[in-house]
Scaffold this motif. Structure first.
Motif, PDB file in Angstrom:
ATOM      1  N   ALA A 111       0.833  -1.208   0.000  1.00 16.77           N
ATOM      2  CA  ALA A 111       0.000   0.000   0.000  1.00 16.77           C
ATOM      3  C   ALA A 111       0.868   1.258   0.000  1.00 16.77           C
ATOM      4  O   ALA A 111       0.602   2.201  -0.760  1.00 16.77           O
ATOM      5  N   ILE A 112       1.902   1.285   0.838  1.00 20.48           N
ATOM      6  CA  ILE A 112       2.788   2.454   0.899  1.00 20.48           C
ATOM      7  C   ILE A 112       3.525   2.633  -0.420  1.00 20.48           C
ATOM      8  O   ILE A 112       3.635   3.750  -0.935  1.00 20.48           O
ATOM      9  N   HIS A 113       4.022   1.551  -0.997  1.00 20.09           N
ATOM     10  CA  HIS A 113       4.711   1.654  -2.289  1.00 20.09           C
ATOM     11  C   HIS A 113       3.778   2.210  -3.369  1.00 20.09           C
ATOM     12  O   HIS A 113       4.165   3.077  -4.155  1.00 20.09           O
ATOM     13  N   VAL A 129       8.179   8.591   5.317  1.00 20.52           N
ATOM     14  CA  VAL A 129       8.521   8.329   6.722  1.00 20.52           C
ATOM     15  C   VAL A 129       8.093   6.913   7.110  1.00 20.52           C
ATOM     16  O   VAL A 129       8.855   6.174   7.750  1.00 20.52           O
ATOM     17  N   LEU A 130       6.898   6.489   6.719  1.00 24.85           N
ATOM     18  CA  LEU A 130       6.444   5.121   6.998  1.00 24.85           C
ATOM     19  C   LEU A 130       7.315   4.090   6.288  1.00 24.85           C
ATOM     20  O   LEU A 130       7.622   3.032   6.846  1.00 24.85           O
ATOM     21  N   HIS A 131       7.715   4.385   5.066  1.00 27.61           N
ATOM     22  CA  HIS A 131       8.594   3.504   4.288  1.00 27.61           C
ATOM     23  C   HIS A 131       9.917   3.309   5.041  1.00 27.61           C
ATOM     24  O   HIS A 131      10.374   2.177   5.224  1.00 27.61           O
ATOM     25  N   ILE A 132      10.516   4.403   5.488  1.00 29.34           N
ATOM     26  CA  ILE A 132      11.780   4.335   6.215  1.00 29.34           C
ATOM     27  C   ILE A 132      11.586   3.650   7.567  1.00 29.34           C
ATOM     28  O   ILE A 132      12.429   2.836   7.985  1.00 29.34           O
ATOM     29  N   ALA A 133      10.478   3.933   8.241  1.00 30.60           N
ATOM     30  CA  ALA A 133      10.199   3.288   9.532  1.00 30.60           C
ATOM     31  C   ALA A 133      10.082   1.774   9.370  1.00 30.60           C
ATOM     32  O   ALA A 133      10.589   1.012  10.213  1.00 30.60           O
ATOM     33  N   ILE A 148      11.521  -0.065   7.053  1.00 33.46           N
ATOM     34  CA  ILE A 148      12.868  -0.575   6.784  1.00 33.46           C
ATOM     35  C   ILE A 148      13.648  -0.694   8.092  1.00 33.46           C
ATOM     36  O   ILE A 148      14.301  -1.712   8.357  1.00 33.46           O
ATOM     37  N   MET A 149      13.574   0.357   8.913  1.00 35.39           N
ATOM     38  CA  MET A 149      14.306   0.359  10.176  1.00 35.39           C
ATOM     39  C   MET A 149      13.762  -0.697  11.142  1.00 35.39           C
ATOM     40  O   MET A 149      14.526  -1.326  11.870  1.00 35.39           O
ATOM     41  N   LYS A 150      12.452  -0.909  11.133  1.00 33.15           N
ATOM     42  CA  LYS A 150      11.856  -1.930  11.995  1.00 33.15           C
ATOM     43  C   LYS A 150      12.413  -3.306  11.650  1.00 33.15           C
ATOM     44  O   LYS A 150      12.819  -4.069  12.520  1.00 33.15           O
ATOM     45  N   HIS A 151      12.444  -3.615  10.352  1.00 34.82           N
ATOM     46  CA  HIS A 151      12.935  -4.929   9.940  1.00 34.82           C
ATOM     47  C   HIS A 151      14.440  -5.057  10.160  1.00 34.82           C
ATOM     48  O   HIS A 151      14.927  -6.142  10.461  1.00 34.82           O
ATOM     49  N   ARG A 152      15.141  -3.964  10.034  1.00 31.82           N
ATOM     50  CA  ARG A 152      16.596  -3.981  10.191  1.00 31.82           C
ATOM     51  C   ARG A 152      16.993  -4.072  11.660  1.00 31.82           C
ATOM     52  O   ARG A 152      17.881  -4.843  12.017  1.00 31.82           O
ATOM     53  N   LEU A 153      16.352  -3.281  12.516  1.00 33.09           N
ATOM     54  CA  LEU A 153      16.783  -3.169  13.909  1.00 33.09           C
ATOM     55  C   LEU A 153      15.967  -4.029  14.872  1.00 33.09           C
ATOM     56  O   LEU A 153      16.525  -4.785  15.653  1.00 33.09           O
ATOM     57  N   GLN A 154      14.643  -3.915  14.808  1.00 32.20           N
ATOM     58  CA  GLN A 154      13.811  -4.657  15.748  1.00 32.20           C
ATOM     59  C   GLN A 154      13.773  -6.144  15.414  1.00 32.20           C
ATOM     60  O   GLN A 154      13.846  -6.980  16.297  1.00 32.20           O
ATOM     61  N   ASP A 155      13.650  -6.466  14.139  1.00 34.99           N
ATOM     62  CA  ASP A 155      13.612  -7.876  13.735  1.00 34.99           C
ATOM     63  C   ASP A 155      15.014  -8.464  13.624  1.00 34.99           C
ATOM     64  O   ASP A 155      15.179  -9.615  13.256  1.00 34.99           O
ATOM     65  N   VAL A 193      14.779  -5.963   4.344  1.00 32.52           N
ATOM     66  CA  VAL A 193      14.596  -5.612   2.927  1.00 32.52           C
ATOM     67  C   VAL A 193      15.613  -4.580   2.431  1.00 32.52           C
ATOM     68  O   VAL A 193      15.711  -4.354   1.235  1.00 32.52           O
ATOM     69  N   LEU A 194      16.367  -3.975   3.349  1.00 33.27           N
ATOM     70  CA  LEU A 194      17.316  -2.933   2.954  1.00 33.27           C
ATOM     71  C   LEU A 194      18.381  -3.432   1.974  1.00 33.27           C
ATOM     72  O   LEU A 194      18.659  -2.722   0.987  1.00 33.27           O
ATOM     73  N   PRO A 195      18.979  -4.599   2.170  1.00 34.14           N
ATOM     74  CA  PRO A 195      20.012  -5.034   1.211  1.00 34.14           C
ATOM     75  C   PRO A 195      19.507  -5.143  -0.242  1.00 34.14           C
ATOM     76  O   PRO A 195      20.300  -5.026  -1.165  1.00 34.14           O
TER      77      PRO A 195
END
Length: 175
Positions: A83-85, A150-154, A156-163, A170-172
């Motif tokens: 949806a965001i994309h 902002v939601l898109h970046i959030a 990415i950061m959630k999957h990178r840092l929290q997960d 998905v960042l790589p």
């Protein structure tokens, strides 16, 4: 892959245009920087619109590769990501068009330049009431686009840092 370069180019341009728009609309009309900022904001806005068309073409052509979300994502995360994309793509098409409509419809306004062209043809009649509507829509779409970024970046950061990265990182894919 060219889609990565396109992604980062669009990201820089969109954030730059939002910052520029915010800055220039907060200045007095006789501010000397307006003569530089407004035409550049317009032509880079057209460039973002053109890049969005290229993005859509590449997305259509490489559909299976680009739209594959990691299997480890939860269903709501996949839905929100898609949806965001889609909203970002729609807003990168709509916001510049509204900016063009705004510039094209203002009575006594400057033309819309585009780098090597002296100006883009104006297709709308001059109408201050229409200008006010396009101006408001352009502004709100830009804010909505910023919220989506902002939601898109959030995400990415959630999957990178929290997960902790792993299967949901998905960042790589875009580096």
């Amino acid at each position: 892959m060219p889609i990565r370069i396109l992604h980062w180019l669009r990201a820089v341009l969109i954030l730059g245009l939002i910052a520029c728009g915010w800055y220039m609309t907060g200045r007095a009309e006789d501010d000397p920087t307006a003569g530089i900022l407004y035409p550049n904001h317009k032509q880079f806005g057209i460039l973002v619109w053109l890049l969005a068309l290229v993005h859509l073409t590449l997305r259509w052509r490489y559909h299976a590769v680009l739209l594959h979300a990691p299997e480890a994502l939860k269903p709501w995360e996949k839905w929100l990501s898609h949806a965001i994309h889609r909203l970002i793509i729609a807003l990168t098409l709509l916001t510049p068009l509204l900016g063009y409509a705004m510039s094209s419809s203002i009575i006594g306004g400057d033309s819309v330049p585009f780098f090597f062209l002296s100006h883009v043809p104006e297709l709308l009649p001059k109408n201050d009431a229409a200008f006010a509507v396009f101006q408001a829509l352009h502004k709100y779409c830009a804010y909505l686009l910023l919220a989506c970024v902002v939601l898109h970046i959030a995400g990415i950061m959630k999957h990178r840092l929290q997960d902790k990265g792993g299967e949901t990182d998905v960042l790589p894919r875009m580096l």
